[in-house]
Design a protein around this motif. Structure first.
Motif, mmCIF file in Angstrom:
data_model
loop_
_atom_site.group_PDB
_atom_site.id
_atom_site.type_symbol
_atom_site.label_atom_id
_atom_site.label_comp_id
_atom_site.label_asym_id
_atom_site.label_seq_id
_atom_site.Cartn_x
_atom_site.Cartn_y
_atom_site.Cartn_z
ATOM 1 N N GLY A 127 38.819 42.245 48.586
ATOM 2 C CA GLY A 127 39.551 41.187 47.899
ATOM 3 C C GLY A 127 38.722 39.925 47.846
ATOM 4 N N THR A 128 38.817 39.212 46.750
ATOM 5 C CA THR A 128 37.966 38.036 46.557
ATOM 6 C C THR A 128 38.718 36.720 46.587
ATOM 7 O OG1 THR A 128 38.214 38.218 44.163
ATOM 8 C CG2 THR A 128 36.343 39.351 45.157
ATOM 9 N N LEU A 129 40.045 36.774 46.596
ATOM 10 C CA LEU A 129 40.824 35.545 46.565
ATOM 11 C C LEU A 129 41.329 35.195 47.963
ATOM 12 C CD1 LEU A 129 42.925 36.076 43.329
ATOM 13 C CD2 LEU A 129 41.011 34.526 43.649
ATOM 14 N N THR A 130 41.269 33.909 48.287
ATOM 15 C CA THR A 130 41.825 33.445 49.551
ATOM 16 C C THR A 130 43.332 33.646 49.535
ATOM 17 O OG1 THR A 130 40.095 31.776 49.685
ATOM 18 C CG2 THR A 130 42.035 31.478 51.099
ATOM 19 N N PRO A 131 43.895 34.300 50.566
ATOM 20 C CA PRO A 131 45.348 34.517 50.578
ATOM 21 C C PRO A 131 46.107 33.199 50.433
ATOM 22 C CG PRO A 131 44.286 35.777 52.322
ATOM 23 C CD PRO A 131 43.240 34.869 51.741
ATOM 24 N N ALA B 164 52.048 39.733 36.262
ATOM 25 C CA ALA B 164 51.021 40.698 36.648
ATOM 26 C C ALA B 164 49.822 40.535 35.717
ATOM 27 C CB ALA B 164 51.562 42.125 36.572
ATOM 28 N N MET B 165 48.625 40.476 36.296
ATOM 29 C CA MET B 165 47.389 40.356 35.509
ATOM 30 C C MET B 165 46.456 41.490 35.890
ATOM 31 S SD MET B 165 46.532 36.291 35.297
ATOM 32 C CE MET B 165 47.679 35.122 34.558
ATOM 33 N N ILE B 166 45.968 42.202 34.873
ATOM 34 C CA ILE B 166 45.127 43.372 35.090
ATOM 35 C C ILE B 166 43.766 43.121 34.461
ATOM 36 C CG2 ILE B 166 44.823 45.828 34.559
ATOM 37 C CD1 ILE B 166 48.285 44.177 34.724
ATOM 38 N N LEU C 94 39.572 34.931 33.455
ATOM 39 C CA LEU C 94 40.703 35.454 34.240
ATOM 40 C C LEU C 94 40.906 34.656 35.517
ATOM 41 C CD1 LEU C 94 42.678 37.860 33.751
ATOM 42 C CD2 LEU C 94 40.769 37.662 32.162
ATOM 43 N N HIS C 95 39.828 34.245 36.145
ATOM 44 C CA HIS C 95 39.958 33.429 37.357
ATOM 45 C C HIS C 95 40.649 32.111 37.046
ATOM 46 C CE1 HIS C 95 38.296 30.692 40.590
ATOM 47 N NE2 HIS C 95 38.917 31.628 41.274
ATOM 48 N N GLN C 96 40.287 31.495 35.923
ATOM 49 C CA GLN C 96 40.932 30.248 35.524
ATOM 50 C C GLN C 96 42.429 30.467 35.275
ATOM 51 O OE1 GLN C 96 39.663 27.201 35.421
ATOM 52 N NE2 GLN C 96 37.583 27.790 35.954
ATOM 53 N N MET C 97 42.776 31.586 34.637
ATOM 54 C CA MET C 97 44.182 31.894 34.368
ATOM 55 C C MET C 97 44.975 32.061 35.661
ATOM 56 S SD MET C 97 44.140 34.683 31.282
ATOM 57 C CE MET C 97 43.812 34.245 29.570
ATOM 58 N N GLU D 118 31.912 38.513 40.394
ATOM 59 C CA GLU D 118 31.163 38.972 39.226
ATOM 60 C C GLU D 118 31.006 37.805 38.249
ATOM 61 O OE1 GLU D 118 33.788 42.213 38.122
ATOM 62 O OE2 GLU D 118 33.896 42.550 40.277
ATOM 63 N N ILE D 119 29.855 37.746 37.595
ATOM 64 C CA ILE D 119 29.529 36.608 36.729
ATOM 65 C C ILE D 119 29.505 37.067 35.281
ATOM 66 C CG2 ILE D 119 27.835 34.817 36.221
ATOM 67 C CD1 ILE D 119 26.850 35.079 39.113
ATOM 68 N N ASN D 120 30.547 36.747 34.549
ATOM 69 C CA ASN D 120 30.626 37.002 33.113
ATOM 70 C C ASN D 120 31.796 36.212 32.561
ATOM 71 O OD1 ASN D 120 33.109 38.809 33.121
ATOM 72 N ND2 ASN D 120 31.754 40.038 34.428
ATOM 73 N N GLY D 121 31.884 36.145 31.246
ATOM 74 C CA GLY D 121 32.908 35.317 30.626
ATOM 75 C C GLY D 121 34.321 35.786 30.904
#
Length: 379
Positions: free
Chosen positions: A48-52, A4-6, A21-24, A13-16
């Motif tokens: 939701g922003t991720l492709t299922p 689980a990642m929170i 987190l996206h890379q993880m 969103e554009i920030n470090g």
């Protein structure tokens, strides 16, 4: 594993933090693990922003707008919803990236269910307070952060120096998980003569670059002062700021000669980096500064404080220029000295690129996977 990642922030969103987190998430899915991503809904349109894909479950929680950050929401407590989601299929390990109300409620839920929790220290909120007239709140914020992270099994930090600092302050066990950079995307080969022509520059005339949020906590006043010192040595220099934020309007009004390029991403952003020559990173509040690695990979000479990503990855006078921490006069002097020496800035850029090529996301995610497995097996 089921992980689980929170997080309070995630692409688009554009920030470090969002980028890290996206890379993880992407890496853990590619390695065959299940990921339960929990984040606040960023407005009514956010579905939701991720492709299922197999192994991924994205859970959106309630949130409220963050003052001063248009379009961003912080998460509200969701302990009941989280416990319900985990009742029949709990995660093996939890990673909490942000310390707000949502992260705190997830931490409480996980502890009550005996699930190990790893936290990440991604933002120096206590240092940010000084830029918004809230410096008196820094001790209170520090105590809150210390208590939050001390309740987790360990805290992941991006640099050795931050690990030592937080452990000395009583944050509990801290372990280093460095950052990586995509050297195929951020590459000197993406240099664009057409873009430099738009900036009014010939090949040997310096383009000074800044990439990041245009906000007080990024120490932008120093970036502008440093550029003015550079301009005094090299009048043909131009300063290009890539990004947006609350300071943009003031910069346009008081410094009309600066080039405010707005937000760019992907290959477009990589072209802006590679078309520059010198990169200014004046921050004293970032926990790391992914943009430093991106600039290095793009072949730029970086001027930074001896702090965060600069301290971790640059060697003063060899692959970059490192000013004494929070010494503004030294920072400006190094920038002015560098801009007068084209041979030096080109040499530093070549060496910075070589260093960036040794910093790979895959190696760090091997370590992250091993950490998740270590704590999952220990429960």
């Amino acid at each position: 594993m089921r992980i689980a990642m929170i997080t309070e922030t995630f692409p688009p969103e554009i920030n470090g933090v969002a980028h890290t987190l996206h890379q993880m998430v992407k890496s853990m899915l590619e390695r065959g693990h299940e990921v339960h991503l929990i984040r606040p809904r960023q407005g009514k349109a956010d579905q939701g922003t991720l492709t299922p894909r197999e192994g991924l479950h994205e859970q959106l929680t309630h949130g409220l707008p963050i003052p001063g950050y248009p379009g961003l929401h912080f998460g509200l407590p969701a302990r009941g919803a989280i416990r319900k989601a985990w009742k029949d299929n709990p995660p093996d390990v939890v990673y909490v990236a942000t310390e707000g109300l949502l992260g705190g409620s997830v931490l409480s839920a996980a502890r009550s269910m005996g699930i190990p929790v790893i936290s990440g220290f991604h933002t120096n909120f206590h240092r940010y307070s000084q830029y918004y007239g809230l410096g008196f709140m820094a001790p209170v914020i520090s105590r809150f952060l210390r208590r939050f992270h001390h309740r987790t099994h360990c805290t992941l930090v991006p640099t050795d120096s931050l690990r030592d600092e937080l452990q000395a302050q009583g944050f509990g066990t801290c372990r280093v998980l460095a950052r990586g950079v995509d050297t195929r995307l951020f590459n000197p080969a993406r240099r664009r003569t057409d873009l430099r022509a738009q900036w009014g520059l010939e090949e040997n005339e310096p383009a000074v670059i800044y990439v990041g949020r245009l906000a007080a906590e990024k120490n932008l006043d120093l970036a502008v002062e440093a550029f003015r010192a550079m301009q005094a040595r090299q009048p043909k220099a131009r300063f290009i700021l890539v990004g947006d934020g609350p300071a943009a309007a003031e910069l346009r009004e008081h410094h009309p000669d600066l080039i405010l390029a707005g937000v760019h991403i992907g290959e477009d952003l990589a072209g802006y980096y590679a078309s520059g020559d010198i990169f200014l990173f004046p921050s004293t509040s970032d926990t790391f500064g992914n943009v430093v690695l991106e600039a290095m990979a793009s072949g730029l000479a970086v001027v930074s404080y001896d702090y965060a990503a600069g301290r971790q990855h640059l060697r003063h006078g060899e692959s970059g220029m490192l000013a004494r921490f929070d010494d503004a006069e030294h920072f400006k002097a190094l920038a002015a000295e560098l801009v007068a020496e084209p041979h030096t800035w080109k040499h530093l850029g070549i060496q910075a690129r070589a260093e960036a090529e040794t910093v790979d996301w895959r190696c760090e995610h091997d370590r992250l996977e091993a950490l998740f497995l270590e704590y999952a097996q220990a429960k």
